[in-house]
Design a protein around this motif. Structure first.
Motif, PDB file in Angstrom:
ATOM      1  N   LEU A   5     -71.774 -47.058   0.833  1.00  0.00           N
ATOM      2  CA  LEU A   5     -70.606 -47.233   1.699  1.00  0.00           C
ATOM      3  C   LEU A   5     -69.427 -47.780   0.897  1.00  0.00           C
ATOM      4  O   LEU A   5     -68.294 -47.304   1.054  1.00  0.00           O
ATOM      5  CB  LEU A   5     -70.913 -48.139   2.886  1.00  0.00           C
ATOM      6  N   ALA A   8     -68.039 -44.979  -1.021  1.00  0.00           N
ATOM      7  CA  ALA A   8     -67.291 -44.086  -0.138  1.00  0.00           C
ATOM      8  C   ALA A   8     -65.904 -44.653   0.154  1.00  0.00           C
ATOM      9  O   ALA A   8     -64.906 -43.930   0.123  1.00  0.00           O
ATOM     10  CB  ALA A   8     -68.059 -43.865   1.162  1.00  0.00           C
ATOM     11  N   ILE A   9     -65.846 -45.938   0.396  1.00  0.00           N
ATOM     12  CA  ILE A   9     -64.557 -46.588   0.683  1.00  0.00           C
ATOM     13  C   ILE A   9     -63.658 -46.531  -0.547  1.00  0.00           C
ATOM     14  O   ILE A   9     -62.481 -46.173  -0.453  1.00  0.00           O
ATOM     15  CB  ILE A   9     -64.774 -48.046   1.143  1.00  0.00           C
ATOM     16  N   GLU A  12     -62.437 -42.986  -1.117  1.00  0.00           N
ATOM     17  CA  GLU A  12     -61.493 -42.598  -0.065  1.00  0.00           C
ATOM     18  C   GLU A  12     -60.138 -43.253  -0.291  1.00  0.00           C
ATOM     19  O   GLU A  12     -59.091 -42.617  -0.099  1.00  0.00           O
ATOM     20  CB  GLU A  12     -62.053 -42.968   1.313  1.00  0.00           C
ATOM     21  N   LEU A  45     -70.315 -41.139   2.451  1.00  0.00           N
ATOM     22  CA  LEU A  45     -70.457 -41.633   3.823  1.00  0.00           C
ATOM     23  C   LEU A  45     -71.656 -40.973   4.494  1.00  0.00           C
ATOM     24  O   LEU A  45     -72.439 -41.636   5.183  1.00  0.00           O
ATOM     25  CB  LEU A  45     -69.179 -41.375   4.621  1.00  0.00           C
ATOM     26  N   THR A  48     -74.730 -42.588   3.237  1.00  0.00           N
ATOM     27  CA  THR A  48     -74.864 -43.904   3.874  1.00  0.00           C
ATOM     28  C   THR A  48     -75.500 -43.776   5.248  1.00  0.00           C
ATOM     29  O   THR A  48     -76.423 -44.522   5.597  1.00  0.00           O
ATOM     30  CB  THR A  48     -73.481 -44.576   4.003  1.00  0.00           C
ATOM     31  N   TYR A  59     -68.441 -46.670  10.085  1.00  0.00           N
ATOM     32  CA  TYR A  59     -67.057 -46.286  10.314  1.00  0.00           C
ATOM     33  C   TYR A  59     -66.160 -47.504  10.516  1.00  0.00           C
ATOM     34  O   TYR A  59     -65.014 -47.520  10.069  1.00  0.00           O
ATOM     35  CB  TYR A  59     -66.933 -45.327  11.495  1.00  0.00           C
ATOM     36  N   TRP A  62     -65.679 -48.957   7.039  1.00  0.00           N
ATOM     37  CA  TRP A  62     -64.891 -47.963   6.302  1.00  0.00           C
ATOM     38  C   TRP A  62     -63.409 -48.065   6.687  1.00  0.00           C
ATOM     39  O   TRP A  62     -62.534 -48.137   5.832  1.00  0.00           O
ATOM     40  CB  TRP A  62     -65.450 -46.588   6.622  1.00  0.00           C
ATOM     41  N   SER A  63     -63.134 -48.035   7.989  1.00  0.00           N
ATOM     42  CA  SER A  63     -61.741 -48.002   8.430  1.00  0.00           C
ATOM     43  C   SER A  63     -61.024 -49.322   8.166  1.00  0.00           C
ATOM     44  O   SER A  63     -59.884 -49.331   7.687  1.00  0.00           O
ATOM     45  CB  SER A  63     -61.649 -47.617   9.909  1.00  0.00           C
ATOM     46  N   GLY A  66     -60.547 -49.695   4.400  1.00  0.00           N
ATOM     47  CA  GLY A  66     -59.574 -48.704   3.951  1.00  0.00           C
ATOM     48  C   GLY A  66     -58.151 -49.094   4.281  1.00  0.00           C
ATOM     49  O   GLY A  66     -57.254 -49.027   3.435  1.00  0.00           O
TER      50      GLY A  66
END
Length: 107
Positions: A5, A8-9, A12, A45, A48, A59, A62-63, A66
């Motif tokens: 994760l 992924a972050i 991104e 993601l 994950t 999510y 992540w959000s 981010g």
């Protein structure tokens, strides 16, 4: 799971910064790194989620991460505004995600 994760972050955020650097796709050199970055980010993601992390947790983290990272890095790289009100808003986003995630396991 948390490491994928985080990856992924990070990817991104990189892809989003490439999107900003492309200046509305006028600077073509940034388009390929952006597209590859988003592909890698969503792949990580997906990994994950396949490792068992609930989509709401993934999510949410992540959000929130981010938004916070992009706001701070865009301030440094692109001199975009970052006011105290925006910082407070980022704090509220993070607090909201933490509240949802921590109370989601109760009950």
């Amino acid at each position: 799971m948390w490491l994928t994760l985080a990856g992924a972050i990070g990817v991104e955020v990189f892809a989003t910064l490439c999107l900003r650097a492309s200046d509305g796709f006028r600077k073509k050199a940034w388009i390929a790194p952006m597209m590859i970055g988003y592909l890698v980010a969503f792949t990580l993601l997906s990994v994950t989620l396949s490792l068992g992390m609930p989509v709401g947790v993934a999510y949410g983290v992540w959000s929130a991460a981010g938004v916070a990272l992009i706001a701070v890095i865009a301030r440094v790289l692109f001199a975009e505004p970052l006011t105290w009100v925006m910082v407070a808003g980022i704090g509220l986003i993070i607090a909201g995600v933490l509240t949802i995630e921590l109370t989601g396991s109760v009950g």
